[in-house]
Design a protein around this motif. Sequence first.
Motif, short mmCIF file in Angstrom:
data_model
loop_
_atom_site.label_atom_id
_atom_site.label_comp_id
_atom_site.label_asym_id
_atom_site.label_seq_id
_atom_site.Cartn_x
_atom_site.Cartn_y
_atom_site.Cartn_z
N ASP A 4 -51.52 -7.33 -62.93
CA ASP A 4 -51.25 -7.42 -61.23
C ASP A 4 -50.02 -6.82 -60.98
OD1 ASP A 4 -51.92 -7.94 -58.86
OD2 ASP A 4 -50.93 -9.84 -58.75
N SER A 5 -49.92 -6.36 -59.95
CA SER A 5 -48.34 -6.15 -59.47
C SER A 5 -48.29 -6.62 -57.89
CB SER A 5 -48.21 -4.60 -59.43
OG SER A 5 -49.06 -3.98 -58.44
N ASP A 10 -39.36 -7.09 -54.59
CA ASP A 10 -37.85 -7.29 -54.80
C ASP A 10 -37.33 -6.80 -53.32
OD1 ASP A 10 -35.18 -7.10 -54.78
OD2 ASP A 10 -34.99 -7.06 -57.07
N HIS A 11 -36.96 -7.69 -52.38
CA HIS A 11 -36.58 -7.52 -51.09
C HIS A 11 -35.32 -6.91 -50.87
CE1 HIS A 11 -40.52 -9.24 -49.77
NE2 HIS A 11 -39.90 -10.37 -50.45
N THR A 12 -34.54 -6.84 -52.07
CA THR A 12 -33.29 -6.00 -51.98
C THR A 12 -33.51 -4.59 -52.32
OG1 THR A 12 -32.00 -8.36 -52.54
CG2 THR A 12 -30.70 -6.24 -52.91
N THR A 13 -34.04 -4.37 -53.75
CA THR A 13 -34.04 -2.97 -54.25
C THR A 13 -35.33 -2.49 -53.73
OG1 THR A 13 -34.98 -3.78 -56.18
CG2 THR A 13 -32.67 -3.66 -56.07
N PHE A 14 -36.60 -3.05 -53.26
CA PHE A 14 -37.86 -2.77 -53.06
C PHE A 14 -38.57 -2.27 -54.32
CE2 PHE A 14 -35.51 -2.71 -49.03
CZ PHE A 14 -36.20 -3.54 -48.28
N PHE A 15 -38.14 -2.67 -55.44
CA PHE A 15 -38.83 -2.26 -56.75
C PHE A 15 -40.10 -3.32 -56.89
CE2 PHE A 15 -34.98 -0.43 -58.18
CZ PHE A 15 -35.31 0.68 -58.63
N GLY A 32 -46.75 -10.82 -70.28
CA GLY A 32 -45.67 -9.91 -69.95
C GLY A 32 -45.25 -9.60 -68.45
N SER A 33 -44.13 -9.80 -68.11
CA SER A 33 -43.78 -9.35 -66.81
C SER A 33 -42.37 -8.77 -66.74
CB SER A 33 -43.58 -10.95 -66.26
OG SER A 33 -43.30 -10.77 -64.73
N ASN A 34 -42.21 -7.87 -65.66
CA ASN A 34 -40.83 -7.13 -65.69
C ASN A 34 -41.12 -6.59 -64.19
OD1 ASN A 34 -42.34 -4.67 -65.75
ND2 ASN A 34 -42.10 -4.36 -67.84
N LYS A 35 -39.49 -6.05 -63.95
CA LYS A 35 -39.60 -5.17 -62.58
C LYS A 35 -39.80 -3.79 -63.10
CE LYS A 35 -35.97 -6.36 -60.10
NZ LYS A 35 -34.70 -6.22 -59.49
N GLN A 36 -40.47 -3.31 -62.29
CA GLN A 36 -40.75 -1.84 -62.66
C GLN A 36 -39.48 -1.03 -62.29
OE1 GLN A 36 -44.21 -0.62 -60.14
NE2 GLN A 36 -45.42 -1.99 -61.18
N LEU A 127 -55.40 -14.03 -63.28
CA LEU A 127 -54.37 -14.86 -63.77
C LEU A 127 -53.18 -14.07 -63.61
CD1 LEU A 127 -56.33 -16.08 -67.04
CD2 LEU A 127 -55.92 -17.22 -64.92
N ALA A 128 -52.92 -12.94 -63.91
CA ALA A 128 -51.64 -12.15 -64.01
C ALA A 128 -50.84 -12.51 -62.34
CB ALA A 128 -51.83 -10.80 -64.07
N ASP A 129 -51.50 -12.85 -61.21
CA ASP A 129 -50.90 -13.28 -60.17
C ASP A 129 -50.07 -14.23 -60.23
OD1 ASP A 129 -51.88 -12.10 -57.88
OD2 ASP A 129 -52.84 -13.81 -56.94
N THR A 130 -49.90 -15.06 -61.31
CA THR A 130 -48.85 -16.08 -61.57
C THR A 130 -47.64 -15.36 -61.91
OG1 THR A 130 -49.55 -16.26 -63.81
CG2 THR A 130 -50.32 -17.91 -62.05
N LEU A 131 -47.61 -14.31 -62.51
CA LEU A 131 -46.56 -13.51 -62.99
C LEU A 131 -45.71 -12.40 -62.12
CD1 LEU A 131 -47.93 -12.73 -66.42
CD2 LEU A 131 -46.23 -14.37 -65.85
N THR A 132 -46.45 -12.50 -61.04
CA THR A 132 -45.78 -11.23 -59.98
C THR A 132 -45.43 -12.10 -58.52
OG1 THR A 132 -48.05 -10.71 -59.37
CG2 THR A 132 -47.23 -9.27 -60.88
N LYS A 133 -46.03 -13.24 -58.35
CA LYS A 133 -45.64 -13.78 -57.02
C LYS A 133 -45.79 -15.17 -57.09
CE LYS A 133 -49.00 -11.26 -55.45
NZ LYS A 133 -49.71 -10.74 -56.53
N PRO A 134 -45.00 -15.96 -56.19
CA PRO A 134 -45.04 -17.26 -56.37
C PRO A 134 -46.45 -17.89 -55.87
CG PRO A 134 -43.64 -16.53 -54.40
CD PRO A 134 -43.98 -15.46 -55.12
N LEU A 135 -47.10 -18.71 -56.64
CA LEU A 135 -48.02 -19.66 -56.12
C LEU A 135 -48.19 -20.92 -55.72
CD1 LEU A 135 -50.73 -17.90 -58.89
CD2 LEU A 135 -50.20 -17.03 -56.40
N GLN A 136 -48.80 -21.63 -54.94
CA GLN A 136 -48.81 -23.04 -54.83
C GLN A 136 -50.00 -23.54 -55.02
OE1 GLN A 136 -46.65 -23.30 -50.75
NE2 GLN A 136 -44.57 -22.28 -51.67
N GLY A 137 -49.76 -25.04 -55.07
CA GLY A 137 -51.25 -25.84 -54.75
C GLY A 137 -52.06 -25.48 -56.04
#
Length: 164
Positions: A4-5, A10-15, A32-36, A127-137
């Motif tokens: 996922d992506s 990133d709201h500062t650099t928009f990466f 794996g998770s990283n900033k592009q 499942l990769a959603d957990t590595l690219t954005k905050p999830l709740q509940g």
Amino acid sequence: MFVDSDFAGDHTTFFSHSGWVILLQGNVICVGSNKQTELTRSSTEAEVHAISEGTRDLLFIYQQLKEFLQIDTPMTIYADNKAANLISTQEINSRKAKYIEVERLWLRKFVNQGTFQLTHVPTSDNLADTLTKPLQGVKFNNFRDILLGNSPRHPPLDRATCDQ
């Protein structure tokens, strides 16, 4: 593998950020998770980058494990962006897609060889959603339990012909 992506997350650099989870027989063996490193112009481009990054790890693991284990191919890559899946696997001549041509050709080579297949997965099951954005509940709890091995079932894996 689930990938996922988050486009311009990133709201500062928009990466954008990439994330991937590689499973073997339903067990997590790599995350794996990283900033592009490059700005992307669309969510599709960000997703193709993420698929490419995760596929590099999956290919490395496959090359190591095939010496010891029988690994069924094609291995399934689950992504929730239909356009990225299509661009990564099909011959498309579009000016809009030219900026991701190199990664697309690299991925398509392995798809054509039968090493990988890309399959759409609903965002709710990725499942990769957990590595690219905050999830709740509930979604966070469900994905956490699956990743930690506390939940034996996950819909896309139940439907898959082979559970890489």
